[in-house]
Scaffold this active site. Structure first.
Site, PDB file in Angstrom:
ATOM      1  N   ASP A   1      23.196 -34.008-110.402  1.00 25.59           N
ATOM      2  CA  ASP A   1      23.383 -34.209-111.849  1.00 25.59           C
ATOM      3  C   ASP A   1      22.213 -34.983-112.453  1.00 25.59           C
ATOM      4  OD1 ASP A   1      24.281 -36.419-110.286  1.00 25.59           O
ATOM      5  OD2 ASP A   1      25.405 -37.216-111.986  1.00 25.59           O
TER       6      ASP A   1
ATOM      7  N   ASP B   1      14.159 -37.802-111.127  1.00 22.55           N
ATOM      8  CA  ASP B   1      15.481 -38.344-110.767  1.00 22.55           C
ATOM      9  C   ASP B   1      16.507 -37.234-110.738  1.00 22.55           C
ATOM     10  OD1 ASP B   1      17.702 -39.889-110.335  1.00 22.55           O
ATOM     11  OD2 ASP B   1      17.749 -40.745-112.339  1.00 22.55           O
TER      12      ASP B   1
ATOM     13  N   GLU C   1      26.491 -38.740-109.578  1.00 25.06           N
ATOM     14  CA  GLU C   1      25.837 -40.029-109.287  1.00 25.06           C
ATOM     15  C   GLU C   1      25.555 -40.773-110.583  1.00 25.06           C
ATOM     16  OE1 GLU C   1      22.867 -43.080-108.600  1.00 25.06           O
ATOM     17  OE2 GLU C   1      22.628 -41.362-109.915  1.00 25.06           O
TER      18      GLU C   1
END
Ligand code: ZN
Length: 398
Positions: free
Chosen positions: A76, A107, A141
């Site tokens: 995610d 990320d 997360e």
């Protein structure tokens, strides 16, 4: 010149909109299933929460009884403000310098693909590993991890994986060096309620919520100042070594001429691993007591006791394997405590050593920021780095 297929793969992954609040986890799982096929890995999809799949790929080792290696990444990504981006954040646009723009480029979709590409290359060269390698691609997360890795670590599937060591995300380093994170701080959001006597705004009434609120804020801000100074006055300290406090919420009041019966203030607190949580809680109790009657507080998140992975040479064979692999490639590494939170916390909580590492250097830290990008050369170098690190771990003799 034709694009390196690893880069194309990475850009395709960026284009999958796994963005909160409605991540397309189905498309993501389908994509990863095709990746598992290409890699020749066993594929499983586990749903601890319906609609939030955890993808598990497994490459069995020559000795499957040995503790395995876990390569974790989350699928995610955080929301975007497209108006502030140079390019569509899900187009994976590559500019003339080779910078690939997109949400998740740092990320941490880069890392997920780098693990896969490194393993594909190693297997093509005929590599077989002593230990079993598991790759997990986990959801949620970015919303705390509780419904992703947090639940997954308590399943029989995870127990059966017999994990001995985990790799997870770090973040980019703007210099030549690479960050390696061996622990993280303990997030402890706290809400303080200040109750008092309501009344007319024209009076000096006693038992005043505003006066109490001021005292509370002062105590927190004085503590904040002390920690800030501690960090700025000691070159050896990093952000993760001190406790941060930020006033992030204020609630209360109905109209100007009414003294409210209650005012609330919320702080984002992140405890350094050296801070004892019980002691910290006691300190807040004292502050609230001093602020007056009717001042109470509560933590808004179950704290997760922080376990640190040992990074002393000769004391943790996983660390020795990891750090020698870095040395072999002349990587200059900086070891730190992660200032925010990652899924590594769930792994370390089980007593499993884990390191946070994203092989990104010479790149500005743009996670969660506008115009997040990663240069394709940096991305490709990262694959080579894993081509050394993964075998060093997976072939570690018992
Ligand atoms: Zn992340």
């Amino acid at each position: 010149m034709a694009e390196n297929p690893s880069v194309t793969n990475f850009r395709n992954y960026i284009r999958i909109r796994t963005v909160h609040p409605n991540p397309d986890y189905d498309a993501c799982a389908n994509y990863l299933e095709s990746q598992a096929k290409e890699l020749g890995a066993e594929f499983q999809k586990i749903e601890c929460v319906p609609g939030k799949p955890i993808v598990l790929m497994t490459l069995p080792g020559r000795d499957p009884t040995l503790k395995s290696i876990l390569l974790n990444s989350h699928t995610d990504v955080v929301p975007v403000f497209p108006e502030h981006w140079k390019y569509d954040p899900f187009s994976a646009h590559k500019d003339e310098k080779g910078n690939i723009y997109g949400r998740g480029t740092q990320d941490m979709k880069c890392v997920g693909i780098q693990y896969l590409e490194a393993l594909k290359r190693l297997r093509k060269e005929g590599a077989a590993f002593l230990r079993t390698i598991h790759l997990t691609f986990v959801p949620d997360e970015e919303t705390g991890g509780d419904e992703g890795m947090g639940m997954f670590v308590n399943t029989p599937v995870f127990k059966k994986m017999n994990v001995g060591f985990g790799l997870d995300e770090g973040y980019s380093n703007p210099t030549e060096k690479f960050f390696v994170f061996y622990g993280q701080r303990n997030p402890l959001p706290v809400m303080v309620r200040c109750q008092g006597q309501p009344g007319h705004g024209s009076q000096f009434l006693p038992n005043n919520a505003g006066e109490k609120l001021q005292k509370v804020i002062n105590r927190f801000m004085e503590f904040r100042e002390k920690e800030k100074n501690k960090l700025s006055s000691n070159k050896d300290l990093r952000l993760g070594d001190v406790t941060t406090v930020n006033l992030t919420m204020l609630k209360g009041g109905v109209q100007f001429n009414v003294i409210p019966a209650e005012l609330c203030v919320g702080f984002d607190v992140r405890l350094a691993p050296s801070v004892n949580e019980t002691e910290f809680e006691k300190m807040i109790s004292v502050w609230c007591e001093e602020a007056g009657e009717g001042v109470t507080f509560e933590f808004r998140r179950k704290s997760v006791p922080q376990v640190i992975t040992c990074i002393e040479d000769g004391k943790n064979p996983w660390w020795d394997a990891f750090s020698s692999a870095c040395k072999k490639q002349n990587l200059d590494i900086e070891t730190e405590i992660f200032p925010a939170s990652t899924d590594s916390k769930y792994i370390r909580m089980l007593g499993i050593p884990a390191l946070g590492f994203s092989p990104i250097n010479n790149t500005p830290i743009l996670l969660h920021d506008n115009n997040e990008f990663l240069n394709e050369e940096t991305f490709l170098r990262g694959i080579e780095i894993y081509e050394t690190i993964i075998p060093a771990l997976a072939n570690l003799k018992p």
